[in-house]
Design a protein around this motif. Structure first.
Motif, PDB file in Angstrom:
ATOM      1  N   ASP A 135      54.104  54.611  -7.026  1.00  0.00           N
ATOM      2  CA  ASP A 135      52.867  53.852  -6.842  1.00  0.00           C
ATOM      3  C   ASP A 135      51.662  54.782  -6.840  1.00  0.00           C
ATOM      4  OD1 ASP A 135      51.262  51.500  -6.154  1.00  0.00           O
ATOM      5  OD2 ASP A 135      51.100  52.409  -4.172  1.00  0.00           O
ATOM      6  N   ALA A 136      51.802  55.925  -6.177  1.00  0.00           N
ATOM      7  CA  ALA A 136      50.699  56.889  -6.141  1.00  0.00           C
ATOM      8  C   ALA A 136      50.374  57.396  -7.541  1.00  0.00           C
ATOM      9  CB  ALA A 136      51.064  58.056  -5.225  1.00  0.00           C
ATOM     10  N   ILE A 137      51.407  57.712  -8.319  1.00  0.00           N
ATOM     11  CA  ILE A 137      51.191  58.191  -9.685  1.00  0.00           C
ATOM     12  C   ILE A 137      50.463  57.131 -10.510  1.00  0.00           C
ATOM     13  CG2 ILE A 137      52.340  58.819 -11.842  1.00  0.00           C
ATOM     14  CD1 ILE A 137      54.529  60.139 -10.125  1.00  0.00           C
ATOM     15  N   GLY A 138      50.890  55.865 -10.385  1.00  0.00           N
ATOM     16  CA  GLY A 138      50.268  54.783 -11.144  1.00  0.00           C
ATOM     17  C   GLY A 138      48.807  54.589 -10.804  1.00  0.00           C
ATOM     18  N   ARG A 139      48.454  54.823  -9.559  1.00  0.00           N
ATOM     19  CA  ARG A 139      47.061  54.650  -9.152  1.00  0.00           C
ATOM     20  C   ARG A 139      46.190  55.844  -9.537  1.00  0.00           C
ATOM     21  NH1 ARG A 139      46.331  50.701  -4.792  1.00  0.00           N
ATOM     22  NH2 ARG A 139      48.320  49.671  -4.352  1.00  0.00           N
ATOM     23  N   VAL A 140      46.762  57.040  -9.448  1.00  0.00           N
ATOM     24  CA  VAL A 140      45.966  58.244  -9.713  1.00  0.00           C
ATOM     25  C   VAL A 140      45.887  58.547 -11.207  1.00  0.00           C
ATOM     26  CG1 VAL A 140      45.828  60.719  -9.315  1.00  0.00           C
ATOM     27  CG2 VAL A 140      46.506  59.221  -7.455  1.00  0.00           C
TER      28      VAL A 140
END
Length: 566
Positions: A339-344
């Motif tokens: 999720d963090a990768i998708g947002r950043v």
């Protein structure tokens, strides 16, 4: 720092962008033909002039000081090029070779005119000074002052001698072997300067040696071996260089004045590039928007590649609640890396990092993380871990408690003004709240990362390791007792780490590294996140010769002696 890096297709002009660290060369408003000055932007400050120490183990300082060292990890041995090939620093070394395996002995042959910038010759004492600086041994230096960033090399050296002029022989302790011996640290700081500054007995008095190390932390010596020597500088802000006329390297730099200065934020970098006040930068902040804006300017070039920086979240075992392995496991399980990768990185192909020492493209890669659920964001599993360990509240949306006492708030530190790290910290805060853990976010002011880490001023912290194609020293730096930032001390980990230096075979050493991984992952000490894509920007009207390099910790600065003005 470890890892094999591979290019992302060598993208140039347009596209997406990248992160953490800096580079060399920029222009003090003097663009155009005939200019001989460049200024390159460093993305953040640094707090020490001595890269050997924990406080000095800072990628921003490494970039700022690279032109005076011209080698990996701050020392002068050599560095990796953009193709992953290692090159000895030929201004100092003619060759290096193993002359014995039992015990391991490495012989360095110096160039005929190997010398410091003040004309003094490179000598065996310089090798010994570096050894004592990073040995971690109290008989060599007062360890309350030395505080070496890594002890993977120093304590394994038995002696350093010069059997004949121009030859240096390093003899290691019995049973010690190293598949990466050719990348060992050699010289870094000038021992004769230490003696001139009042530390003449450094070889025989550990207290004096500790004082000398501390002196080099606070004072930048202008006696160097690199192609450039510093002539003006201010800690954490800038270094201005002029040519080292004693440099005997095969590459002869033509840029006569080179300034490395801090410029924070990709937006500010793009603005200064357009104004021609800097020639280029390696931003520490990913900004798709700013890189796309830069791509619209015909004067600006950019390159994006898979680079040498990977992010991770670390725990501090001096934090009372985090002494419990179940709590650490639950925290890492509740954090959702995908999720963090998708947002950043919404439009960039970035994969989750699943091994502390090897990227997914490495032949030695093993995924020991996924089976544990760490990084999955599975809050139900995290709650189950806590419930089975005797905690209450994790599955009920209440404040987490154990034995009737609430788990205190955890302080999560992250780089101030760093959009990626801020976002990840905020996401972790929300995810951990779902299992009853309250997280207080506290930014790390610019230039204070080293202090926060060495003083253990965190419960949780996110920061990046800069890497290279080597891996043998990484387990020591991440997990060895007395060296790591998280106050980890596990005899089984130490024993597994020590095995890496009992073989000269790289594949066997990699297997030992994965044994360390197998022990470290269940302990939930450090959660790998992802390798950051790296991006560099430069003004084509000011500079040429800029090359992206995901193998060197210096990034694009690795060949700053080859840069030319336009």
């Amino acid at each position: 720092m470890a890892l094999t890096r591979r290019a992302l297709g060598g993208l140039t002009i347009g596209g997406t962008a990248a992160f953490t660290l800096a580079a060399c060369g920029g222009n003090e408003g003097n663009g155009g033909s005939g200019a001989t000055e460049l200024t390159w932007a460093i993305p953040s400050a640094w707090e020490s002039w001595n890269e050997n120490t924990q406080a000095g183990n800072n990628s921003y300082g490494h970039q700022a000081m690279y032109p005076m060292r011209y080698g990996l990890d701050g020392n002068t041995t050599g560095d990796w090029d953009e193709n992953g090939e290692f090159h000895l620093n030929d201004a100092v070394f003619a060759s290096s070779e193993i002359i014995s395996e039992a015990p391991l002995q490495v012989q360095y042959t110096l160039q005929e005119n190997a010398q410091w910038s003040d004309g003094q010759p490179v000598r065996v004492e310089d090798f010994i000074f570096q050894w004592y600086s990073i040995s971690g041994l109290p008989e060599h230096a007062d360890q309350t002052k030395a505080l070496p960033a890594s002890t993977s090399y120093g304590p394994n050296v038995a002696s350093i001698e010069s059997p004949e002029e121009g030859k240096i022989v390093v003899t290691f302790i019995d049973g010690y072997l190293d598949p990466e011996w050719q990348f060992s640290p050699t010289i870094y700081l000038p021992s004769h300067v230490a003696e001139a500054e009042g530390f003449a007995t450094w070889q025989t008095d550990p207290a004096v040696m500790g004082q000398a190390i501390e002196w080099f932390e606070k004072n930048l010596s202008d006696v160097v071996t690199g192609p450039y020597k510093p002539v003006d500088f201010k800690m954490g802000e800038y270094i201005t260089y002029e040519l080292n006329d004693k440099w005997n390297g095969s590459v002869k730099p033509t840029v006569k004045k080179l300034t490395m200065k801090v410029v924070e934020g990709t937006e500010a970098v793009v603005t200064e590039l357009r104004q021609q006040t800097i020639a280029g930068a390696w931003p520490s902040e990913f900004s798709q928007e700013e890189f796309d804006k830069a791509a619209e300017d015909q004067a600006l070039a950019q390159e994006i590649y898979e680079g040498g920086v990977w992010l991770h979240i670390d725990t501090n075992l001096n934090s009372e609640p985090l002494k419990d392995v179940a709590l650490r496991q639950a925290i890492f399980t509740a954090i959702n890396v995908a999720d963090a990768i998708g947002r950043v990185f919404p439009s960039t192909e970035v994969s989750q990092r699943l091994n502390h020492f090897f990227g997914q493209k490495s032949e030695f890669f093993q995924d020991l993380l996924t089976p544990t659920g760490q990084g999955s964001g599975d809050t139900a599993k995290a709650a189950q871990i806590l419930t089975e360990a005797g905690y209450t509240g994790a599955a009920e949306g209440q404040k987490l408690a154990k034995d009737g006492a609430e788990v205190p708030n955890l302080v999560f530190r992250f780089g101030e003004g760093d959009a990626t790290r801020t976002t990840i910290a905020e996401l972790a805060q929300a995810q951990l709240a779902l299992i009853g853990i309250t997280v207080d976010l506290k930014a790390i002011p610019d230039g204070q990362l080293g202090t926060v880490l060495t003083e253990s001023d965190f419960d949780l912290v996110i920061f990046g390791w800069s890497g290279s194609p080597t891996f043998v020293a990484a387990p020591n730096q991440y997990f060895k007792t007395g060296v790591n930032y998280g106050n980890y001390s596990f005899p089984e980990l130490d024993a597994a780490i020590d095995k890496l230096k009992t073989t000269a075979d790289q594949a066997e050493a990699a297997a030992f590294a994965n044994e360390v991984e197998a022990i470290a992952v269940p302990l939930a000490l450090t959660l790998p996140l992802f390798d950051e894509p790296q991006g560099i920007l430069w003004n084509k009207n000011l500079i040429e010769g800029v090359v992206g390099n995901g193998n060197s910790q210096g990034g694009p600065i690795f060949n700053c002696a080859e840069w030319k003005t336009v």
